[in-house]
Design an enzyme around this catalytic site. Structure first.
Site, PDB file in Angstrom:
ATOM      1  N   GLY A  62     116.636  28.079  10.617  1.00  0.00           N
ATOM      2  CA  GLY A  62     116.233  29.121  11.553  1.00  0.00           C
ATOM      3  C   GLY A  62     116.465  28.671  12.980  1.00  0.00           C
ATOM      4  N   PRO A  63     116.287  29.597  13.927  1.00  0.00           N
ATOM      5  CA  PRO A  63     116.553  29.274  15.326  1.00  0.00           C
ATOM      6  C   PRO A  63     115.682  28.130  15.836  1.00  0.00           C
ATOM      7  CG  PRO A  63     115.959  31.607  15.045  1.00  0.00           C
ATOM      8  CD  PRO A  63     115.773  30.950  13.732  1.00  0.00           C
ATOM      9  N   PRO A  64     116.109  27.476  16.908  1.00  0.00           N
ATOM     10  CA  PRO A  64     115.312  26.380  17.471  1.00  0.00           C
ATOM     11  C   PRO A  64     113.934  26.875  17.931  1.00  0.00           C
ATOM     12  CG  PRO A  64     117.402  26.653  18.654  1.00  0.00           C
ATOM     13  CD  PRO A  64     117.344  27.736  17.636  1.00  0.00           C
ATOM     14  N   GLY A  67     109.280  26.327  14.675  1.00  0.00           N
ATOM     15  CA  GLY A  67     108.185  25.644  13.990  1.00  0.00           C
ATOM     16  C   GLY A  67     108.593  24.876  12.747  1.00  0.00           C
ATOM     17  N   LYS A  68     109.875  24.613  12.578  1.00  0.00           N
ATOM     18  CA  LYS A  68     110.311  23.883  11.378  1.00  0.00           C
ATOM     19  C   LYS A  68     109.789  22.447  11.408  1.00  0.00           C
ATOM     20  CE  LYS A  68     114.602  24.865  12.392  1.00  0.00           C
ATOM     21  NZ  LYS A  68     114.312  25.744  13.546  1.00  0.00           N
ATOM     22  N   GLU A 284     107.876  42.943  42.978  1.00  0.00           N
ATOM     23  CA  GLU A 284     106.759  43.616  42.329  1.00  0.00           C
ATOM     24  C   GLU A 284     106.913  45.116  42.443  1.00  0.00           C
ATOM     25  OE1 GLU A 284     102.988  42.134  43.734  1.00  0.00           O
ATOM     26  OE2 GLU A 284     103.642  40.127  43.140  1.00  0.00           O
TER      27      GLU A 284
HETATM   28  N1  LIG Z   1     105.352  29.051  14.307  1.00  0.00           N
HETATM   29  C1  LIG Z   1     104.740  28.354  15.257  1.00  0.00           C
HETATM   30  N2  LIG Z   1     103.382  28.322  15.331  1.00  0.00           N
HETATM   31  C2  LIG Z   1     102.769  27.622  16.311  1.00  0.00           C
HETATM   32  N3  LIG Z   1     103.432  26.903  17.241  1.00  0.00           N
HETATM   33  C3  LIG Z   1     104.774  26.886  17.209  1.00  0.00           C
HETATM   34  C4  LIG Z   1     105.490  27.612  16.211  1.00  0.00           C
HETATM   35  N4  LIG Z   1     106.810  27.407  16.403  1.00  0.00           N
HETATM   36  C5  LIG Z   1     106.923  26.588  17.463  1.00  0.00           C
HETATM   37  N5  LIG Z   1     105.708  26.267  17.955  1.00  0.00           N
HETATM   38  C6  LIG Z   1     105.470  25.359  19.098  1.00  0.00           C
HETATM   39  O1  LIG Z   1     106.720  24.924  19.595  1.00  0.00           O
HETATM   40  C7  LIG Z   1     106.886  23.517  19.387  1.00  0.00           C
HETATM   41  C8  LIG Z   1     108.319  23.200  18.991  1.00  0.00           C
HETATM   42  O2  LIG Z   1     108.636  23.751  17.734  1.00  0.00           O
HETATM   43  P1  LIG Z   1     109.463  22.950  16.643  1.00  0.00           P
HETATM   44  O3  LIG Z   1     108.647  22.826  15.412  1.00  0.00           O
HETATM   45  O4  LIG Z   1     109.981  21.665  17.215  1.00  0.00           O
HETATM   46  O5  LIG Z   1     110.683  23.934  16.385  1.00  0.00           O
HETATM   47  P2  LIG Z   1     111.971  23.731  15.473  1.00  0.00           P
HETATM   48  O6  LIG Z   1     111.836  22.441  14.739  1.00  0.00           O
HETATM   49  O7  LIG Z   1     111.960  24.916  14.559  1.00  0.00           O
HETATM   50  O8  LIG Z   1     113.137  23.776  16.392  1.00  0.00           O
HETATM   51  C9  LIG Z   1     105.872  23.170  18.327  1.00  0.00           C
HETATM   52  O9  LIG Z   1     105.478  21.832  18.436  1.00  0.00           O
HETATM   53  C10 LIG Z   1     104.739  24.127  18.624  1.00  0.00           C
HETATM   54  O10 LIG Z   1     103.936  23.656  19.677  1.00  0.00           O
HETATM   55 MG   LIG Z   2     113.064  20.840  14.976  1.00  0.00          MG
END
Ligand SMILES: Nc1ncnc2c1ncn2[C@@H]1O[C@H](COP(=O)(O)OP(=O)(O)O)[C@@H](O)[C@H]1O
Ligand SMILES: [Mg+2]
Length: 427
Positions: A62-64, A67-68, A284
């Site tokens: 999924g996109p960056p 939350g992966k 504004e």
């Molecule tokens: N689904 C989510 N729920 C809560 N916080 C999130 C979520 N997705 C991202 N975040 C916040 O953004 C930060 C970075 O997300 P990250 O897990 O590194 O993304 P990814 O690995 O998908 O690129 C997390 O540490 C969290 O603080």
């Molecule tokens: Mg990541």
């Protein structure tokens, strides 16, 4: 042992899930899969007794910023199971061979099984081009061998507890992965973690604003349309920036306006427009103008159930659009307007197909005069395109003397979510 610091020993009991993942806002399919994995991890032998080979690999894509990695980190903390982790990049830039590292990770996990192995940014190892480079090829092959779990390569019997290792990996680029790697038997479950929907965005906002001082007027639900393509990471960043903004303004709490100001700032920065303080104030004013064509949800009443299709628009100030704009702001206005119209109902698109100049005309008008009323806008459009005027103006028409809903328009449909243009800085 190279992975000692990447190895997490269990805390808590196996099976204590879900409630501990409150800070990770993801769709139900993620939690269903987690349940499935944890049931297996609770008693892998019952599967082996029946000759069943359980899921070996799980791919999160999924996109960056969705939350992966966060999910994996939370799993490490909360699953109650040993967890070995690494990032794909580590395998390409170390003296130690990538293959040896892979084998080491799996060996630690098998000795502590049931256990998880997590590799973030897996495309660095299992990307389509990995096999072309001899050094990376060895790493790739070691990974495949470990996933296949054959005794000659791993030294572990097929149905031994030591096979109870679940491999989880994550990538922003699933399309880059080698098909050999993602085939069933190696990667058995694929979960797409997309951008959060409106409800999830509100929840994520809740997670990241917990512990921050929010003023009573903060209502993130009112901002869901302005955060349409925001990832979880974007929302976390937004909350942080709003906190910074509130301190800068000398507020004791974060107010709704602080969050809106950050969104506006991001919008302009995304366009490469840098504003002075004075221009920001003018901006504004232009915001009110934009809102005519870019209704935010606090200006759109959700229709009541009897006539579910009805759209009701209201303007911030029903009588006047102040519009003392700089050229930059005018450009913003024009673009916002164009985008809104492009992305809104077909009838508006049709009305404007041959009349793009209408947009410029409105922007110019707003630049020349300091103020323009909604009725004047209508008049201008009327003069330019009498035939199509009706269609174009209907969604925005308003009787200034009358309060309350617009007359019902059968051709208009109200789609509650995501029909509004994404904030510009996202594109
Ligand atoms: N689904 C989510 N729920 C809560 N916080 C999130 C979520 N997705 C991202 N975040 C916040 O953004 C930060 C970075 O997300 P990250 O897990 O590194 O993304 P990814 O690995 O998908 O690129 C997390 O540490 C969290 O603080
Ligand atoms: Mg990541």
């Amino acid at each position: 042992m190279a992975y000692a610091e990447n190895f997490i020993l269990p805390v808590g009991n196996v099976g204590e899930t879900k409630s501990m993942y409150k800070e990770v806002v993801l769709g139900g399919d993620v939690w269903d899969l987690l349940d499935e994995l944890m049931i297996y991890m609770g008693n892998p032998m019952q599967y082996y007794e029946k000759g069943v080979q359980f899921v070996r690999g799980v791919l999160l894509s999924g996109p960056p910023g969705t939350g992966k990695t966060l999910f994996a980190r939370t799993l490490a903390k909360e699953s109650g199971l040993p967890f070995v982790f690494a990032s794909g990049a580590e395998f390409t830039d170390s003296e130690k061979s990538g293959a040896a590292r892979i084998n080491e990770m799996f060996s630690i996990a098998r000795r502590n099984a049931p256990a998880f192995v997590f590799v973030d940014e897996i495309d660095a190892i299992a990307g389509r081009h990995a096999r072309k480079d001899p050094r990376r090829r060895a790493t790739f092959e070691a990974l495949i061998a470990q996933l296949d779990g054959e005794k000659e390569k791993t030294g572990v019997d097929r149905f031994s507890l030591r096979q109870a290792v679940i491999f989880i990996c994550a990538t922003n680029r699933p399309d880059e992965l080698d098909l050999e790697f993602v085939r069933a038997g190696r990667i058995d479950r694929r979960l797409y973690i997309g951008l959060p929907d409106a409800k999830q965005r509100v929840q994520i906002f809740g997670v990241h604003s917990a512990g921050k001082l929010l003023a009573e007027d903060v209502n993130f639900e009112q901002l869901v349309f302005r955060t349409v393509v925001f990832s979880g990471a974007d929302i976390r960043n937004l909350v942080n920036e709003a906190a910074i903004m509130s301190v800068r303004k000398g507020h004791s709490n974060i107010f709704q306006q602080d969050i809106i100001d950050v969104l506006d700032k991001q919008l302009l920065e995304g366009m490469g427009v840098l504003l002075t303080e004075e221009e920001q104030q003018k901006c504004e004013a232009s915001e009110t103008a934009i809102s005519v064509f870019y209704p935010r949800e606090d200006m759109v009443d959700q229709a009541d159930s009897s006539d579910g299709e009805l759209i009701k628009y209201r303007w911030d100030d029903p009588h006047v659009i102040p519009a003392n704009m700089t050229p930059e702001v005018s450009e913003l206005f024009t673009r916002e307007l164009t985008r809104y119209i492009e992305e809104t109902e077909e009838l508006t698109i049709n009305a404007l197909k041959d009349n793009r100049h209408i947009l410029d005309m409105i922007a110019n008008e707003l630049l020349e005069k300091s103020r323009i009323t909604g009725l004047e806008v209508e008049e201008k459009i009327k003069g330019l395109s009498p035939v199509r005027f009706e269609d174009f103006v209907k969604p925005f028409q308003i009787n200034l003397d009358e309060e309350g809903p617009l007359p019902h328009n059968d051709r208009l449909r109200y789609q509650p979510l995501d029909i509004y243009p994404a904030p510009l800085h996202r594109c």
